[in-house]
Design a protein around this motif. Sequence first.
Motif, short mmCIF file in Angstrom:
data_model
loop_
_atom_site.label_atom_id
_atom_site.label_comp_id
_atom_site.label_asym_id
_atom_site.label_seq_id
_atom_site.Cartn_x
_atom_site.Cartn_y
_atom_site.Cartn_z
N ALA A 58 135.97 22.79 59.97
CA ALA A 58 134.59 23.29 60.04
C ALA A 58 134.53 24.79 59.79
O ALA A 58 133.63 25.27 59.10
N ILE A 59 135.47 25.54 60.32
CA ILE A 59 135.51 26.99 60.09
C ILE A 59 135.73 27.30 58.62
O ILE A 59 135.09 28.19 58.05
N ILE A 60 136.62 26.56 57.96
CA ILE A 60 136.86 26.77 56.54
C ILE A 60 135.61 26.47 55.72
O ILE A 60 135.27 27.21 54.78
N VAL A 61 134.88 25.41 56.08
CA VAL A 61 133.65 25.07 55.36
C VAL A 61 132.60 26.17 55.55
O VAL A 61 131.93 26.57 54.59
N VAL A 62 132.46 26.67 56.77
CA VAL A 62 131.47 27.73 57.02
C VAL A 62 131.84 28.99 56.25
O VAL A 62 130.97 29.64 55.64
N ILE A 63 133.10 29.35 56.22
CA ILE A 63 133.53 30.53 55.46
C ILE A 63 133.27 30.32 53.98
O ILE A 63 132.82 31.24 53.28
N ALA A 64 133.53 29.10 53.48
CA ALA A 64 133.28 28.82 52.06
C ALA A 64 131.81 28.90 51.71
O ALA A 64 131.45 29.20 50.58
N LEU A 65 130.92 28.65 52.66
CA LEU A 65 129.48 28.75 52.41
C LEU A 65 128.97 30.19 52.55
O LEU A 65 128.10 30.63 51.81
N VAL A 66 129.49 30.92 53.51
CA VAL A 66 128.99 32.27 53.82
C VAL A 66 129.59 33.33 52.89
O VAL A 66 128.89 34.26 52.50
N LEU A 67 130.82 33.21 52.55
CA LEU A 67 131.51 34.24 51.76
C LEU A 67 130.84 34.48 50.39
O LEU A 67 130.61 35.66 50.04
N PRO A 68 130.50 33.47 49.64
CA PRO A 68 129.79 33.77 48.36
C PRO A 68 128.46 34.47 48.56
O PRO A 68 128.08 35.35 47.77
#
Length: 75
Positions: A58-68
């Motif tokens: 879940a943390i990886i998914v959130v980072i993948a959404l927020v970082l861009p």
Amino acid sequence: MQPDDDDRIPLGRDAAGDSRDLGPDERDRDLMDGSWEQQYYSGQLRTRDWNTVALGIAIIVVIALVLPMLLVALR
């Protein structure tokens, strides 16, 4: 389709005509002497905590959404 005679477990002492011992074998010794309990409760037996795995994903998914979004906003 009839089951084979080899698949059947005989009932009684000499029901099959042979002296097969269906008692505990070496795989069951740890159940009988309690060594599995000693390993389990000592903390030496490692188990996978699926809640932690799900949290990591879940943390990886959130980072993948927020970082861009952050990269576009700071551009």
